[in-house]
Design a protein around this motif. Structure first.
Motif, PDB file in Angstrom:
ATOM      1  N   ASP A  59       0.868  -1.179   0.000  1.00 16.26           N
ATOM      2  CA  ASP A  59       0.000   0.000   0.000  1.00 16.26           C
ATOM      3  C   ASP A  59       0.904   1.229   0.000  1.00 16.26           C
ATOM      4  OD1 ASP A  59      -2.132  -1.720   0.120  1.00 16.26           O
ATOM      5  OD2 ASP A  59      -2.768  -1.158   2.137  1.00 16.26           O
ATOM      6  N   SER A  60       1.176   1.735  -1.189  1.00 18.97           N
ATOM      7  CA  SER A  60       2.180   2.790  -1.324  1.00 18.97           C
ATOM      8  C   SER A  60       1.706   4.108  -0.714  1.00 18.97           C
ATOM      9  CB  SER A  60       2.514   3.011  -2.797  1.00 18.97           C
ATOM     10  OG  SER A  60       3.468   4.043  -2.934  1.00 18.97           O
ATOM     11  N   ILE A  61       2.653   4.823  -0.104  1.00 17.55           N
ATOM     12  CA  ILE A  61       2.382   6.169   0.398  1.00 17.55           C
ATOM     13  C   ILE A  61       3.113   7.208  -0.437  1.00 17.55           C
ATOM     14  CG2 ILE A  61       1.864   5.417   2.749  1.00 17.55           C
ATOM     15  CD1 ILE A  61       4.728   6.128   3.538  1.00 17.55           C
ATOM     16  N   GLN A  62       3.696   6.768  -1.572  1.00 19.43           N
ATOM     17  CA  GLN A  62       4.392   7.685  -2.470  1.00 19.43           C
ATOM     18  C   GLN A  62       3.375   8.357  -3.392  1.00 19.43           C
ATOM     19  OE1 GLN A  62       7.673   8.398  -2.276  1.00 19.43           O
ATOM     20  NE2 GLN A  62       7.734   7.013  -0.518  1.00 19.43           N
ATOM     21  N   PRO A  63       3.400   9.678  -3.507  1.00 18.66           N
ATOM     22  CA  PRO A  63       2.433  10.362  -4.374  1.00 18.66           C
ATOM     23  C   PRO A  63       2.516   9.858  -5.817  1.00 18.66           C
ATOM     24  CG  PRO A  63       3.583  11.946  -2.972  1.00 18.66           C
ATOM     25  CD  PRO A  63       4.285  10.622  -2.796  1.00 18.66           C
ATOM     26  N   SER A  95       1.899   6.925  -6.984  1.00 18.75           N
ATOM     27  CA  SER A  95       2.253   5.527  -7.184  1.00 18.75           C
ATOM     28  C   SER A  95       1.070   4.742  -7.737  1.00 18.75           C
ATOM     29  CB  SER A  95       2.694   4.896  -5.864  1.00 18.75           C
ATOM     30  OG  SER A  95       2.793   3.485  -5.993  1.00 18.75           O
ATOM     31  N   THR A 147      -1.133   2.902  -4.996  1.00 18.48           N
ATOM     32  CA  THR A 147      -1.823   3.673  -3.967  1.00 18.48           C
ATOM     33  C   THR A 147      -3.129   3.007  -3.577  1.00 18.48           C
ATOM     34  OG1 THR A 147      -0.874   5.740  -4.805  1.00 18.48           O
ATOM     35  CG2 THR A 147      -2.841   5.920  -3.429  1.00 18.48           C
ATOM     36  N   THR A 168      -6.845   2.748  -5.546  1.00 11.20           N
ATOM     37  CA  THR A 168      -6.718   2.809  -6.999  1.00 11.20           C
ATOM     38  C   THR A 168      -6.715   1.384  -7.557  1.00 11.20           C
ATOM     39  OG1 THR A 168      -4.287   2.736  -7.008  1.00 11.20           O
ATOM     40  CG2 THR A 168      -5.337   4.905  -6.787  1.00 11.20           C
ATOM     41  N   ASN A 187      -3.640  -0.938  -7.003  1.00 11.77           N
ATOM     42  CA  ASN A 187      -3.349  -1.500  -5.687  1.00 11.77           C
ATOM     43  C   ASN A 187      -3.858  -2.930  -5.549  1.00 11.77           C
ATOM     44  OD1 ASN A 187      -4.594  -1.697  -2.568  1.00 11.77           O
ATOM     45  ND2 ASN A 187      -2.501  -0.937  -2.703  1.00 11.77           N
ATOM     46  N   HIS A 223       4.150  -0.682   3.737  1.00 12.06           N
ATOM     47  CA  HIS A 223       4.394   0.605   3.082  1.00 12.06           C
ATOM     48  C   HIS A 223       5.831   0.754   2.614  1.00 12.06           C
ATOM     49  CE1 HIS A 223       0.461   1.707   4.532  1.00 12.06           C
ATOM     50  NE2 HIS A 223       0.840   1.568   5.796  1.00 12.06           N
TER      51      HIS A 223
END
Length: 198
Positions: free
Chosen positions: A55-59, A61, A64, A67, A70, A88
């Motif tokens: 579960d990415s926290i990078q803007p 990604s 995310t 989306t 994911n 993460h």
């Protein structure tokens, strides 16, 4: 190869967003087919599976939460009773209860596959070995991409994949093929299987 009767199969980040990754070409186009065969044989032997999702926290990604990227690829979703671990960062052991679950279940051996060979698979594998687990990586059920070196040269994905598997096999555990694991799961080799998921 032989599988410990506590062995747990860990699926790492087999997510739809990686098909959207703006990167070089990937290696091992048969990765998903190998991984699905591995999962089917493992589940048929009534052994434990843990599914990991990034579960990415990078803007921006593609991984995310919320989306489409994911989501896990079809066939790689956890089945009833199989835990889903969300993370993460690269290692599935950081910021999660994975180690606690494995220790509580008395797990001694972990068998890993997923995406990407050199990133989350390798990082999780190295940590697993450093934490004292007997490590097995299913190399033909992993893949990665071509990448640029610091000096700007393009390094192909197959080379990156093979180098990481080589160092994992040399120092941290064993790298095997899907067919070897399936053979080890054959009825004559699976005495003691059937324990519950961690």
């Amino acid at each position: 190869m032989q599988l410990d009767d506590t062995a747990v199969l860990i699926s790492i980040d087999v997510q739809q967003g990686f098909d959207l990754r703006p990167s070089g070409p990937r290696n091992n186009p048969d990765m998903e087919a190998h991984a699905l065969a591995l999962l089917a044989a493992w589940r048929a032997a009534r052994r434990s599976v843990v599914v990991v999702r990034h579960d990415s926290i990078q803007p921006g990604s593609p991984l995310t939460p919320g989306t489409p990227g994911n989501a896990l690829k079809r066939g790689f979703e956890p089945q009833p009773g199989e835990p889903l671990i969300t993370k993460h960062v690269n290692s599935a052991f950081i910021g999660t209860d994975l180690e606690t679950r494995l220790r509580a279940a008395g797990v001694r051996q972990v068998v890993l596959f997923g995406i990407a060979t050199d990133m989350c698979v390798s990082t999780t594998a190295r940590m697993a070995a450093n934490l004292g687990f007997d490590l097995v990586v299913v190399g033909d059920a992993c893949h990665t991409w071509s990448q640029h070196t610091p000096d700007g040269a393009l390094l192909d994905g197959e080379t990156i994949h093979r180098v990481h598997l080589t160092t994992l096999n040399s120092e941290f555990g064993r790298v095997v093929r899907t067919a070897q694991v399936i053979q080890a799961l054959s009825p004559s080799a699976q005495a003691g299987a059937g324990h519950t998921a961690p």
